[in-house]
Design a protein around this motif. Structure first.
Motif, PDB file in Angstrom:
ATOM      1  N   ILE A  42       0.846  -1.200   0.000  1.00  0.00           N
ATOM      2  CA  ILE A  42       0.000   0.000   0.000  1.00  0.00           C
ATOM      3  C   ILE A  42       0.879   1.247   0.000  1.00  0.00           C
ATOM      4  O   ILE A  42       0.701   2.149  -0.824  1.00  0.00           O
ATOM      5  CB  ILE A  42      -0.958   0.014   1.215  1.00  0.00           C
ATOM      6  CG1 ILE A  42      -1.978  -1.118   1.107  1.00  0.00           C
ATOM      7  CG2 ILE A  42      -1.659   1.375   1.329  1.00  0.00           C
ATOM      8  CD1 ILE A  42      -2.784  -1.350   2.382  1.00  0.00           C
ATOM      9  N   LEU A  43       1.841   1.294   0.921  1.00  0.00           N
ATOM     10  CA  LEU A  43       2.718   2.463   1.007  1.00  0.00           C
ATOM     11  C   LEU A  43       3.528   2.660  -0.270  1.00  0.00           C
ATOM     12  O   LEU A  43       3.724   3.792  -0.719  1.00  0.00           O
ATOM     13  CB  LEU A  43       3.642   2.345   2.219  1.00  0.00           C
ATOM     14  CG  LEU A  43       2.949   2.502   3.575  1.00  0.00           C
ATOM     15  CD1 LEU A  43       3.909   2.174   4.712  1.00  0.00           C
ATOM     16  CD2 LEU A  43       2.370   3.901   3.738  1.00  0.00           C
ATOM     17  N   SER A  44       3.966   1.580  -0.870  1.00  0.00           N
ATOM     18  CA  SER A  44       4.718   1.672  -2.117  1.00  0.00           C
ATOM     19  C   SER A  44       3.856   2.254  -3.230  1.00  0.00           C
ATOM     20  O   SER A  44       4.293   3.124  -3.984  1.00  0.00           O
ATOM     21  CB  SER A  44       5.239   0.288  -2.510  1.00  0.00           C
ATOM     22  OG  SER A  44       5.868   0.337  -3.766  1.00  0.00           O
ATOM     23  N   TYR A  45       2.610   1.797  -3.324  1.00  0.00           N
ATOM     24  CA  TYR A  45       1.716   2.265  -4.380  1.00  0.00           C
ATOM     25  C   TYR A  45       1.351   3.733  -4.198  1.00  0.00           C
ATOM     26  O   TYR A  45       1.171   4.470  -5.157  1.00  0.00           O
ATOM     27  CB  TYR A  45       0.445   1.409  -4.413  1.00  0.00           C
ATOM     28  CG  TYR A  45       0.000   1.069  -5.808  1.00  0.00           C
ATOM     29  CD1 TYR A  45      -0.865   1.889  -6.515  1.00  0.00           C
ATOM     30  CD2 TYR A  45       0.452  -0.083  -6.426  1.00  0.00           C
ATOM     31  CE1 TYR A  45      -1.266   1.576  -7.795  1.00  0.00           C
ATOM     32  CE2 TYR A  45       0.047  -0.405  -7.703  1.00  0.00           C
ATOM     33  CZ  TYR A  45      -0.813   0.426  -8.388  1.00  0.00           C
ATOM     34  OH  TYR A  45      -1.209   0.114  -9.655  1.00  0.00           O
ATOM     35  N   LEU A  46       1.235   4.167  -2.952  1.00  0.00           N
ATOM     36  CA  LEU A  46       0.826   5.543  -2.674  1.00  0.00           C
ATOM     37  C   LEU A  46       2.005   6.500  -2.547  1.00  0.00           C
ATOM     38  O   LEU A  46       1.812   7.698  -2.360  1.00  0.00           O
ATOM     39  CB  LEU A  46      -0.019   5.590  -1.388  1.00  0.00           C
ATOM     40  CG  LEU A  46      -1.296   4.763  -1.403  1.00  0.00           C
ATOM     41  CD1 LEU A  46      -2.036   4.929  -0.081  1.00  0.00           C
ATOM     42  CD2 LEU A  46      -2.194   5.129  -2.575  1.00  0.00           C
ATOM     43  N   SER A  47       3.224   6.003  -2.679  1.00  0.00           N
ATOM     44  CA  SER A  47       4.407   6.824  -2.427  1.00  0.00           C
ATOM     45  C   SER A  47       4.544   8.003  -3.385  1.00  0.00           C
ATOM     46  O   SER A  47       5.218   8.974  -3.052  1.00  0.00           O
ATOM     47  CB  SER A  47       5.673   5.965  -2.479  1.00  0.00           C
ATOM     48  OG  SER A  47       5.884   5.480  -3.792  1.00  0.00           O
TER      49      SER A  47
END
Length: 157
Positions: free
Chosen positions: A121-126
């Motif tokens: 999730i964090l990678s996609y929203l980074s």
């Protein structure tokens, strides 16, 4: 040059300059959720889905979208309504300016990976810039949505 784009499910044709950006095209056709932020492809505010894939419309020529499908938040309200309340409940949309970009990328993420890890999730929203909340609220909101969905639909394990 003439372009024809399926914008939020409706075919739109227009005569545009060869250097027109996709952000200007979608905004000219009433999609005001797509926002200008950095204009350097660094903030994610201008994210749209081009044939289902998130792209930054501030750095995409409208000619690239000719003959393709483009979705903005205006065309994805039903899908977005499933989880935006979970994000809001975490106080993650304090000013709301970054919210459309986060929502568009969350839709793309959940289409690609319906049960992502926190790291995914964090990678996609980074690529989304949020000056108010620092991403923790968005992560908690998405995680709460996924947990709720798993409880309602039964565990996916």
């Amino acid at each position: 040059m003439e372009v024809t784009i399926k914008l939020n499910g409706k075919t739109v044709s227009d005569d545009v300059s060869a250097d027109m950006l996709l952000i200007d095209f979608v905004r000219a056709h009433g999609c005001l959720s797509v926002k200008r932020g950095c204009e350097t492809s660094a903030c994610g505010l201008c994210t749209v889905l081009l044939d289902g894939e998130p792209v930054l419309s501030c750095s995409t020529l409208v000619a690239r979208a000719d003959g393709h499908s483009v979705h903005t938040l205006e065309g994805l309200q039903d899908e977005a309504s499933e989880f935006v309340g979970f994000i809001a409940d975490q106080g993650a949309e304090q000013c709301g300016f970054c919210n459309p970009g986060f929502v568009m990328n969350t839709i793309a993420l959940l289409r690609e990976n319906p049960d992502p890890t926190d790291e995914e999730i964090l990678s996609y929203l980074s690529g989304n810039l949020c000056r108010c909340s620092g991403y923790v609220g968005q992560l908690r909101g998405i995680r709460n949505f996924l947990t709720s969905r798993n409880v309602e639909g039964g565990s996916r394990e």
